[in-house]
Design an enzyme around this catalytic site. Structure first.
Site, PDB file in Angstrom:
ATOM      1  N   ARG A  89       0.836  -1.219   0.000  1.00 54.66           N
ATOM      2  CA  ARG A  89       0.000   0.000   0.000  1.00 54.66           C
ATOM      3  C   ARG A  89       0.868   1.265   0.000  1.00 54.66           C
ATOM      4  O   ARG A  89       0.554   2.249  -0.670  1.00 54.66           O
ATOM      5  CB  ARG A  89      -0.965  -0.022   1.198  1.00 54.66           C
ATOM      6  CG  ARG A  89      -2.151   0.916   1.054  1.00 54.66           C
ATOM      7  CD  ARG A  89      -1.922   2.292   1.665  1.00 54.66           C
ATOM      8  NE  ARG A  89      -1.424   2.170   3.013  1.00 54.66           N
ATOM      9  CZ  ARG A  89      -0.410   2.876   3.509  1.00 54.66           C
ATOM     10  NH1 ARG A  89       0.207   3.807   2.783  1.00 54.66           N
ATOM     11  NH2 ARG A  89       0.027   2.683   4.740  1.00 54.66           N
ATOM     12  N   SER A  90       1.991   1.214   0.725  1.00 54.30           N
ATOM     13  CA  SER A  90       2.872   2.401   0.767  1.00 54.30           C
ATOM     14  C   SER A  90       3.404   2.732  -0.616  1.00 54.30           C
ATOM     15  O   SER A  90       3.470   3.899  -1.003  1.00 54.30           O
ATOM     16  CB  SER A  90       4.074   2.157   1.684  1.00 54.30           C
ATOM     17  OG  SER A  90       3.660   2.078   3.010  1.00 54.30           O
ATOM     18  N   SER A 137       8.855  15.464  12.484  1.00 59.18           N
ATOM     19  CA  SER A 137       7.525  15.999  12.798  1.00 59.18           C
ATOM     20  C   SER A 137       7.415  17.484  12.494  1.00 59.18           C
ATOM     21  O   SER A 137       6.306  18.018  12.397  1.00 59.18           O
ATOM     22  CB  SER A 137       7.208  15.769  14.283  1.00 59.18           C
ATOM     23  OG  SER A 137       7.174  14.390  14.548  1.00 59.18           O
ATOM     24  N   GLY A 354      -0.499 -18.069  19.179  1.00 62.38           N
ATOM     25  CA  GLY A 354       0.523 -18.716  20.004  1.00 62.38           C
ATOM     26  C   GLY A 354       1.895 -18.621  19.346  1.00 62.38           C
ATOM     27  O   GLY A 354       2.209 -17.644  18.665  1.00 62.38           O
ATOM     28  N   GLU A 378       3.716   9.826   8.078  1.00 64.34           N
ATOM     29  CA  GLU A 378       2.549  10.636   7.678  1.00 64.34           C
ATOM     30  C   GLU A 378       1.922  11.342   8.877  1.00 64.34           C
ATOM     31  O   GLU A 378       0.710  11.419   9.001  1.00 64.34           O
ATOM     32  CB  GLU A 378       1.500   9.746   7.008  1.00 64.34           C
ATOM     33  CG  GLU A 378       2.026   8.991   5.827  1.00 64.34           C
ATOM     34  CD  GLU A 378       1.830   9.728   4.521  1.00 64.34           C
ATOM     35  OE1 GLU A 378       1.199  10.799   4.536  1.00 64.34           O
ATOM     36  OE2 GLU A 378       2.317   9.232   3.515  1.00 64.34           O
ATOM     37  N   THR A 380       3.022  11.516  13.119  1.00 63.46           N
ATOM     38  CA  THR A 380       2.983  10.490  14.173  1.00 63.46           C
ATOM     39  C   THR A 380       1.625  10.558  14.887  1.00 63.46           C
ATOM     40  O   THR A 380       0.889  11.544  14.780  1.00 63.46           O
ATOM     41  CB  THR A 380       4.097  10.701  15.225  1.00 63.46           C
ATOM     42  OG1 THR A 380       3.793  11.890  15.963  1.00 63.46           O
ATOM     43  CG2 THR A 380       5.481  10.827  14.583  1.00 63.46           C
TER      44      THR A 380
HETATM   45  P1  FAD Z   1      10.469  12.876  15.427  1.00 62.81           P
HETATM   46  O1  FAD Z   1       9.757  14.008  14.786  1.00 62.81           O
HETATM   47  O2  FAD Z   1      11.870  13.085  15.876  1.00 62.81           O
HETATM   48  O3  FAD Z   1       9.602  12.368  16.650  1.00 62.81           O
HETATM   49  C1  FAD Z   1      10.106  11.537  17.706  1.00 62.81           C
HETATM   50  C2  FAD Z   1       9.011  11.391  18.763  1.00 62.81           C
HETATM   51  O4  FAD Z   1       8.706  12.680  19.300  1.00 62.81           O
HETATM   52  C3  FAD Z   1       7.700  10.849  18.168  1.00 62.81           C
HETATM   53  O5  FAD Z   1       7.105   9.961  19.074  1.00 62.81           O
HETATM   54  C4  FAD Z   1       6.846  12.104  18.026  1.00 62.81           C
HETATM   55  O6  FAD Z   1       5.443  11.830  18.103  1.00 62.81           O
HETATM   56  C5  FAD Z   1       7.319  12.928  19.212  1.00 62.81           C
HETATM   57  N1  FAD Z   1       7.103  14.364  19.008  1.00 62.81           N
HETATM   58  C6  FAD Z   1       7.644  15.180  18.053  1.00 62.81           C
HETATM   59  N2  FAD Z   1       7.185  16.429  18.184  1.00 62.81           N
HETATM   60  C7  FAD Z   1       6.317  16.434  19.229  1.00 62.81           C
HETATM   61  C8  FAD Z   1       5.485  17.411  19.849  1.00 62.81           C
HETATM   62  N3  FAD Z   1       5.442  18.679  19.406  1.00 62.81           N
HETATM   63  N4  FAD Z   1       4.746  17.050  20.914  1.00 62.81           N
HETATM   64  C9  FAD Z   1       4.750  15.762  21.360  1.00 62.81           C
HETATM   65  N5  FAD Z   1       5.502  14.797  20.834  1.00 62.81           N
HETATM   66  C10 FAD Z   1       6.270  15.116  19.766  1.00 62.81           C
HETATM   67  N6  FAD Z   1       9.035  10.886   4.941  1.00 62.81           N
HETATM   68  C11 FAD Z   1       8.946  11.442   3.689  1.00 62.81           C
HETATM   69  O7  FAD Z   1       9.129  12.650   3.536  1.00 62.81           O
HETATM   70  N7  FAD Z   1       8.681  10.667   2.604  1.00 62.81           N
HETATM   71  C12 FAD Z   1       8.483   9.322   2.693  1.00 62.81           C
HETATM   72  O8  FAD Z   1       8.242   8.651   1.674  1.00 62.81           O
HETATM   73  C13 FAD Z   1       8.586   8.699   3.990  1.00 62.81           C
HETATM   74  N8  FAD Z   1       8.504   7.335   4.123  1.00 62.81           N
HETATM   75  C14 FAD Z   1       8.790   6.757   5.356  1.00 62.81           C
HETATM   76  C15 FAD Z   1       8.914   5.365   5.438  1.00 62.81           C
HETATM   77  C16 FAD Z   1       9.269   4.774   6.659  1.00 62.81           C
HETATM   78  C17 FAD Z   1       9.472   3.286   6.712  1.00 62.81           C
HETATM   79  C18 FAD Z   1       9.442   5.579   7.810  1.00 62.81           C
HETATM   80  C19 FAD Z   1       9.803   4.961   9.131  1.00 62.81           C
HETATM   81  C20 FAD Z   1       9.318   6.948   7.721  1.00 62.81           C
HETATM   82  C21 FAD Z   1       9.006   7.560   6.499  1.00 62.81           C
HETATM   83  N9  FAD Z   1       8.987   8.962   6.375  1.00 62.81           N
HETATM   84  C22 FAD Z   1       8.870   9.548   5.112  1.00 62.81           C
HETATM   85  C23 FAD Z   1       9.342   9.810   7.506  1.00 62.81           C
HETATM   86  C24 FAD Z   1       8.227   9.988   8.525  1.00 62.81           C
HETATM   87  O9  FAD Z   1       7.229  10.803   7.996  1.00 62.81           O
HETATM   88  C25 FAD Z   1       8.857  10.527   9.812  1.00 62.81           C
HETATM   89  O10 FAD Z   1       9.544   9.445  10.412  1.00 62.81           O
HETATM   90  C26 FAD Z   1       7.815  11.111  10.776  1.00 62.81           C
HETATM   91  O11 FAD Z   1       7.306  12.314  10.288  1.00 62.81           O
HETATM   92  C27 FAD Z   1       8.365  11.340  12.190  1.00 62.81           C
HETATM   93  O12 FAD Z   1       9.555  12.046  12.143  1.00 62.81           O
HETATM   94  P2  FAD Z   1      10.838  11.522  12.973  1.00 62.81           P
HETATM   95  O13 FAD Z   1      11.030  10.078  12.611  1.00 62.81           O
HETATM   96  O14 FAD Z   1      11.938  12.443  12.677  1.00 62.81           O
HETATM   97  O15 FAD Z   1      10.419  11.574  14.460  1.00 62.81           O
END
Ligand code: FAD
Length: 399
Positions: A89-90, A137, A354, A378, A380
């Protein structure tokens, strides 16, 4: 298949056909080998053109080879693909909602003609570069920038976690256009009026583009994920998406993709439920099937109820989207709820299987691992909570 409230009884002929065709394709072409792909960390790339022929990439768009099917039909398609694997789906979500959609919505005529038919048919593969190593994020803080040099732009920066990037022909790269401070050195401001975010179509074979695979994943293994590094990459100004400026560009694409996720997650959860239900009927302990134990029945009843609530949300989103009334916050609510639901259902289903449940012979643990990504990408779960909090109270708890 679980449809406890007979929601699918109201489908029209085309929607039924799209659902059934996708279901058959998954059963015949994808399902038999998806466990191996997950184990090996590969995607069935040979099927990408076939998936195009089947109309799996953005069939809800109209024109340039796309048929403009209903939003319900599109949702059902996402549901069937994710019932197989979130990686499948991704692939289709990124190609359709994150690459074809922005070209369709914001591209020039020449960009549409060049890319939409090729992407729709799966002759070309696209990826969407928003996330950066230091900005997940908070994508508005992005450091990737574009500077005008005559009738070209020069792009520099790093994108990471980009689905499809190692197999992509074109990347939709979101970067800050720092051309406004021409001659006076570039401004570091993230102010949209000064340095707006813009979308750039970057062919991945251009000098200065590298895409490295991220292969140490424990989730979404049947999906290709990588980086997009841009080192003095020169692109003509014809490659800029002319119809949008600012964070609205990437965010509007994410709303499209999240809509598909809200549907897709229901598919993953439904598959877990079906597997657990069948297993509970077959597996005998203490002289009979485990399905006769009240504890197991309670798990099935809860899973079926939560999946049905997720289906209701998805169907309602489709109605709102079809009539142009869907708000991004409503999509946040459905993405947030349905992915959490699928994550919980996958874990319960795994538990019912199991020891056998921890192997790739059964899908729930694969879905469970995938849901860790879907919960995070997309937007968190936390970020969607904040979006809803702001919508309900009028007070933003984040910038
Ligand atoms: P962070 O932003 O560092 O967050 C870490 C933790 O902090 C999370 O639990 C978050 O909820 C929490 N947090 C952050 N800010 C706050 C806040 N203000 N208040 C409370 N909690 C907070 N990106 C693309 O652009 N294109 C893609 O095609 C794409 N595909 C992906 C495929 C996979 C397999 C994965 C794992 C990620 C993909 N991503 C893609 C990236 C994805 O969108 C990001 O991982 C996501 O937006 C979260 O960013 P981060 O991993 O930097 O986490």
């Amino acid at each position: 298949m679980l449809d406890y409230l007979s929601l699918e009884a109201d489908l029209d002929e085309e929607e039924r056909l799209i659902r059934d065709t996708a279901r058959e394709f998954v059963a015949d072409r994808l399902q038999p080998e998806i466990g191996d792909h997950f184990e090996n960390g590969t995607f069935p790339t040979d099927l990408i053109p076939e998936m195009g022929e089947m109309g799996f990439y953005a069939p809800n768009l109209e024109g340039y080879g796309s048929p403009g099917v209903s939003e319900t039909a599109y949702g059902l398609l996402m549901q069937e693909l994710e019932a197989c694997d979130s990686g499948v789906r991704s692939m289709a979500s990124v190609q359709g909602a994150l690459v074809m959609y922005p070209i369709h919505a914001y591209g020039s005529e020449a960009q549409k003609e060049e890319w939409l038919p090729a992407l729709g048919e799966g002759e070309a593969v696209g990826c969407f570069g928003l996330t950066e190593p230091e900005h997940g994020s908070d994508p508005a803080g992005m450091e990737t920038d574009a500077e005008r040099d005559g009738d070209e732009f020069v792009l520099n920066g790093s994108k990471t976690w980009i689905t499809n990037s190692p197999i992509a022909d074109v990347a939709v790269v979101w970067a800050r256009d720092r051309s406004s401070g021409e001659g006076e050195g570039k401004s570091e401001s993230t102010d949209e009026s000064e340095n707006p975010v813009r979308g750039f179509l970057v062919e991945t074979d251009r000098d200065g583009v590298t895409t490295d695979e991220i292969d140490e994943k424990l989730s979404m293994r049947a999906s290709v994920t990588g980086t997009v590094d841009l080192n003095d990459v020169r692109i003509p100004e014809e490659n800029v998406l002319p119809g949008v400026s600012g964070m609205k560009g990437p965010l509007s694409c994410l709303t499209q993709a999240r809509y598909g996720i809200a549907w897709g997650a229901v598919g993953a959860a439904r598959d877990c439920f079906e597997v657990a239900l069948e297993y509970a009927g077959d597996r005998e302990q203490f002289g009979g099937p485990i399905a006769r134990f009240q504890l197991q029945q309670e798990k099935l009843a809860e899973m079926a109820t939560q999946i049905t609530l997720g289906q209701l949300l998805a169907f309602r989103l489709a109605e709102l989207k079809e009539r142009g009334d869907l708000r991004p916050q409503q999509v946040s609510m459905a993405k947030r709820n349905n992915v959490r639901m699928a994550r919980d259902v996958a874990r319960t289903a795994r538990e019912m299987l199991g020891g056998n449940g921890i192997t790739t012979d059964y899908s729930p643990m694969r879905h469970m691992a995938n849901m860790e990504t879907v919960y995070t990408y997309e937007g968190t779960h936390d970020i969607h909570t904040l979006v809803l909090g702001q919508d309900l109270t009028g007070i933003p708890a984040f910038e």
